[in-house]
Design a protein around this motif. Sequence first.
Motif, PDB file in Angstrom:
ATOM      1  N   THR A 318       0.656  -0.854  -0.188  1.00  9.82           N
ATOM      2  CA  THR A 318      -0.137   0.105   0.354  1.00  9.82           C
ATOM      3  C   THR A 318       0.936   1.495   0.438  1.00  9.82           C
ATOM      4  N   ASN A 319       2.082   1.079   0.625  1.00  8.46           N
ATOM      5  CA  ASN A 319       2.533   2.534   0.894  1.00  8.46           C
ATOM      6  C   ASN A 319       3.555   2.539   0.014  1.00  8.46           C
ATOM      7  N   ALA A 320       3.946   1.817  -0.968  1.00  8.24           N
ATOM      8  CA  ALA A 320       5.466   1.366  -2.053  1.00  8.24           C
ATOM      9  C   ALA A 320       4.057   1.604  -2.857  1.00  8.24           C
ATOM     10  N   THR A 321       2.511   1.765  -3.079  1.00  7.82           N
ATOM     11  CA  THR A 321       1.802   2.207  -3.878  1.00  7.82           C
ATOM     12  C   THR A 321       1.470   3.677  -4.481  1.00  7.82           C
ATOM     13  N   VAL A 322       1.456   4.512  -2.587  1.00  6.68           N
ATOM     14  CA  VAL A 322       1.151   5.775  -3.070  1.00  6.68           C
ATOM     15  C   VAL A 322       2.599   6.723  -3.200  1.00  6.68           C
ATOM     16  N   ALA A 323       3.616   6.059  -2.639  1.00  6.04           N
ATOM     17  CA  ALA A 323       5.101   6.737  -3.413  1.00  6.04           C
ATOM     18  C   ALA A 323       4.896   6.603  -4.795  1.00  6.04           C
ATOM     19  N   GLN A 324       4.360   5.153  -5.184  1.00  4.48           N
ATOM     20  CA  GLN A 324       5.020   5.043  -6.778  1.00  4.48           C
ATOM     21  C   GLN A 324       3.628   6.077  -7.743  1.00  4.48           C
ATOM     22  N   ILE A 325       2.699   6.518  -6.917  1.00  3.54           N
ATOM     23  CA  ILE A 325       1.556   7.414  -8.018  1.00  3.54           C
ATOM     24  C   ILE A 325       2.235   9.060  -7.624  1.00  3.54           C
ATOM     25  N   PHE A 326       2.536   9.440  -6.154  1.00  2.00           N
ATOM     26  CA  PHE A 326       2.198  11.083  -5.584  1.00  2.00           C
ATOM     27  C   PHE A 326       4.047  11.516  -5.735  1.00  2.00           C
ATOM     28  N   GLY A 327       5.476  10.185  -5.379  1.00  2.00           N
ATOM     29  CA  GLY A 327       6.301  10.287  -4.927  1.00  2.00           C
ATOM     30  C   GLY A 327       6.672  10.671  -3.246  1.00  2.00           C
ATOM     31  N   ILE A 328       7.682  11.344  -3.261  1.00  5.04           N
ATOM     32  CA  ILE A 328       7.711  10.964  -1.748  1.00  5.04           C
ATOM     33  C   ILE A 328       8.174  12.353  -1.380  1.00  5.04           C
ATOM     34  N   GLN A 329       8.144  13.496  -1.825  1.00  2.57           N
ATOM     35  CA  GLN A 329       7.459  14.845  -1.422  1.00  2.57           C
ATOM     36  C   GLN A 329       6.935  14.664   0.110  1.00  2.57           C
ATOM     37  N   HIS A 330       5.274  14.113   0.211  1.00  2.00           N
ATOM     38  CA  HIS A 330       4.736  14.176   1.328  1.00  2.00           C
ATOM     39  C   HIS A 330       4.466  13.379   1.676  1.00  2.00           C
ATOM     40  N   LEU A 331       4.660  12.055   1.095  1.00  2.00           N
ATOM     41  CA  LEU A 331       4.855  10.800   1.555  1.00  2.00           C
ATOM     42  C   LEU A 331       4.362  10.286   2.789  1.00  2.00           C
ATOM     43  N   SER A 332       5.154  11.042   3.902  1.00  2.72           N
ATOM     44  CA  SER A 332       4.565  10.919   5.085  1.00  2.72           C
ATOM     45  C   SER A 332       3.194  11.104   5.702  1.00  2.72           C
ATOM     46  N   MET A 333       2.585  11.996   5.351  1.00  2.00           N
ATOM     47  CA  MET A 333       1.399  13.018   5.209  1.00  2.00           C
ATOM     48  C   MET A 333       0.281  12.269   4.539  1.00  2.00           C
ATOM     49  N   LEU A 334       0.447  11.109   3.237  1.00  2.00           N
ATOM     50  CA  LEU A 334      -0.375  10.870   2.856  1.00  2.00           C
ATOM     51  C   LEU A 334      -0.586   9.351   2.980  1.00  2.00           C
ATOM     52  N   GLU A 386      -1.730   2.240 -10.958  1.00  2.00           N
ATOM     53  CA  GLU A 386      -0.504   2.450  -9.956  1.00  2.00           C
ATOM     54  C   GLU A 386       0.572   3.597 -10.547  1.00  2.00           C
ATOM     55  N   ALA A 387       0.086   4.070 -11.901  1.00  2.00           N
ATOM     56  CA  ALA A 387       1.808   4.617 -12.586  1.00  2.00           C
ATOM     57  C   ALA A 387       1.327   6.553 -11.766  1.00  2.00           C
ATOM     58  N   ALA A 388       2.831   6.738 -12.439  1.00  2.00           N
ATOM     59  CA  ALA A 388       2.964   7.893 -11.100  1.00  2.00           C
ATOM     60  C   ALA A 388       2.029   8.933 -12.142  1.00  2.00           C
ATOM     61  N   LEU A 389       1.417   9.706 -10.903  1.00  2.00           N
ATOM     62  CA  LEU A 389       0.383  11.197 -12.121  1.00  2.00           C
ATOM     63  C   LEU A 389       1.503  12.004 -12.522  1.00  2.00           C
ATOM     64  N   GLN A 390       0.987  12.437 -13.913  1.00  2.00           N
ATOM     65  CA  GLN A 390       1.275  13.536 -14.962  1.00  2.00           C
ATOM     66  C   GLN A 390       1.641  14.837 -13.964  1.00  2.00           C
ATOM     67  N   ARG A 391       2.009  15.859 -14.010  1.00  2.00           N
ATOM     68  CA  ARG A 391       2.311  16.638 -13.410  1.00  2.00           C
ATOM     69  C   ARG A 391       3.367  17.612 -14.089  1.00  2.00           C
ATOM     70  N   PRO A 392       2.479  19.065 -13.900  1.00  2.00           N
ATOM     71  CA  PRO A 392       3.210  19.811 -15.284  1.00  2.00           C
ATOM     72  C   PRO A 392       4.077  20.432 -14.436  1.00  2.00           C
ATOM     73  N   THR A 393       5.468  20.671 -15.255  1.00  2.00           N
ATOM     74  CA  THR A 393       6.887  21.156 -14.529  1.00  2.00           C
ATOM     75  C   THR A 393       6.576  22.709 -14.072  1.00  2.00           C
ATOM     76  N   PRO A 394       7.016  22.587 -12.804  1.00  2.00           N
ATOM     77  CA  PRO A 394       7.352  23.716 -11.882  1.00  2.00           C
ATOM     78  C   PRO A 394       8.036  24.789 -12.734  1.00  2.00           C
ATOM     79  N   VAL A 395       7.955  26.293 -12.587  1.00  2.00           N
ATOM     80  CA  VAL A 395       8.381  27.487 -13.667  1.00  2.00           C
ATOM     81  C   VAL A 395       9.765  27.801 -12.375  1.00  2.00           C
ATOM     82  N   ALA A 396      10.773  27.528 -12.955  1.00  2.00           N
ATOM     83  CA  ALA A 396      11.747  27.885 -12.338  1.00  2.00           C
ATOM     84  C   ALA A 396      11.995  28.931 -11.303  1.00  2.00           C
ATOM     85  N   ALA A 397      11.823  29.548 -10.141  1.00  2.00           N
ATOM     86  CA  ALA A 397      11.819  31.098 -10.022  1.00  2.00           C
ATOM     87  C   ALA A 397      12.769  31.593 -10.829  1.00  2.00           C
TER      88      ALA A 397
END
Length: 397
Positions: A318-334, A386-397
């Motif tokens: 379950t946790n590896a699937t969450v990480a696979q879909i959303f990445g690790i940035q907010h893994l503990s919260m999700l 289980e595929a990773a979500l595709q997000r828009p690439t963030p614009v560099a500051a």
Amino acid sequence: MLQVLLCGGAVVTLSMGIRHGFGLWLLPITQEMGWTRESFAMAIAIQNIAWGVMGIFVGIVADRLGAFRVLLVGSALYALGLAGMALSTTPLWFALTAGLVIGAAQAGTTYAVVFGVLGRQIPAARRSWAMGVMAAAGSFGQFFMVPVEGALIAQIGWSNALLVLAMLVLMIVPLAFGLREPGFSGSSPRPLRDQSVGQAMAEAFRTPSFLLLTAGYFVCGFQLMFIGVHMPSYLKDYGLAPHVASYSLALVGLFNIFGTFTAGHLGQHFPKRYLLSGIYVLRSVATVAFLLVPISPMTVYLFSAAMGFLWLSTVPLTNATVAQIFGIQHLSMLSGFVFFSHQVGSFLGVWIGGYLYDRSGSYDIAWYLSIGLGILAALVNLPVREAALQRPTPVAA
């Protein structure tokens, strides 16, 4: 990586090992204090729901500040809660200590926090395997600690046994130093973030696969806590010796070591949704078989071994699937949100078991609920993507 696995495994071994033995205290506490089984079950149910609620906020803190500080506070709360259990004189005080305090402590010393470290420190190609190793450590804690707790209760009494565990759980403090992350130290830059907490939450709750995983984890919590807390009393009602319950819970822990490791390994090679569905189906099949055959120490041990292999096998998947879909940035919260659903199920599994027993004198209806929910969980995991979500690439500051 080795240091993270060893220290994280030892933390989970202690925290989960102590937690899995709470069912051994049901009869000695209720008999000596004159409380009902429902009152004990309610305290443990509160513990599970408090764990789930606090796990969300603890996950946010761990993602922002690292696991080290969270583990220190969690260890202190765990010791305080165990000591409070030992000294409780009323069901209300017992519910506050065994329920709220220990629930908050478990949120800060178990999987969501440690998995966050693994997600940030272990490469994606090894992440499911590493989470399986960590879940296996929790299983070893059950195998090792449950007989120890049973022996402590028999030798020095239930109250003194809790005080000994309160001192033992403080060993998490030195282990936390092995989980300090460079990116969260005062001299190192914080990890870059392209999502706020609110954005990550909104994205998760818009994703059907996240909701399906969350629903399946609810069933996992119901089944595990009903069996873990009420199994010793169920066996006692059938005239089996107390050591049968201790050995059965230890067997769950022993076989879960192999089950969680196997699940984590298979998750690297096969779709995790199919593995999760298979686990839930097999739990229901094992329960039906257990209820159909005459009860004896041998059938109890066989059921415990079968359930043990499936016990926490859902955790790395379950946790590896969450990480696979959303990445690790907010893994503990999700992971905390998913685990909250698990703990709602745990709350109901513990409480309903005690409620139905006090009203009907039997656990039969609770067993049937567990079987039906297992089939439901198998079905809801099948459509998970289980595929990773595709997000828009963030614009560099």
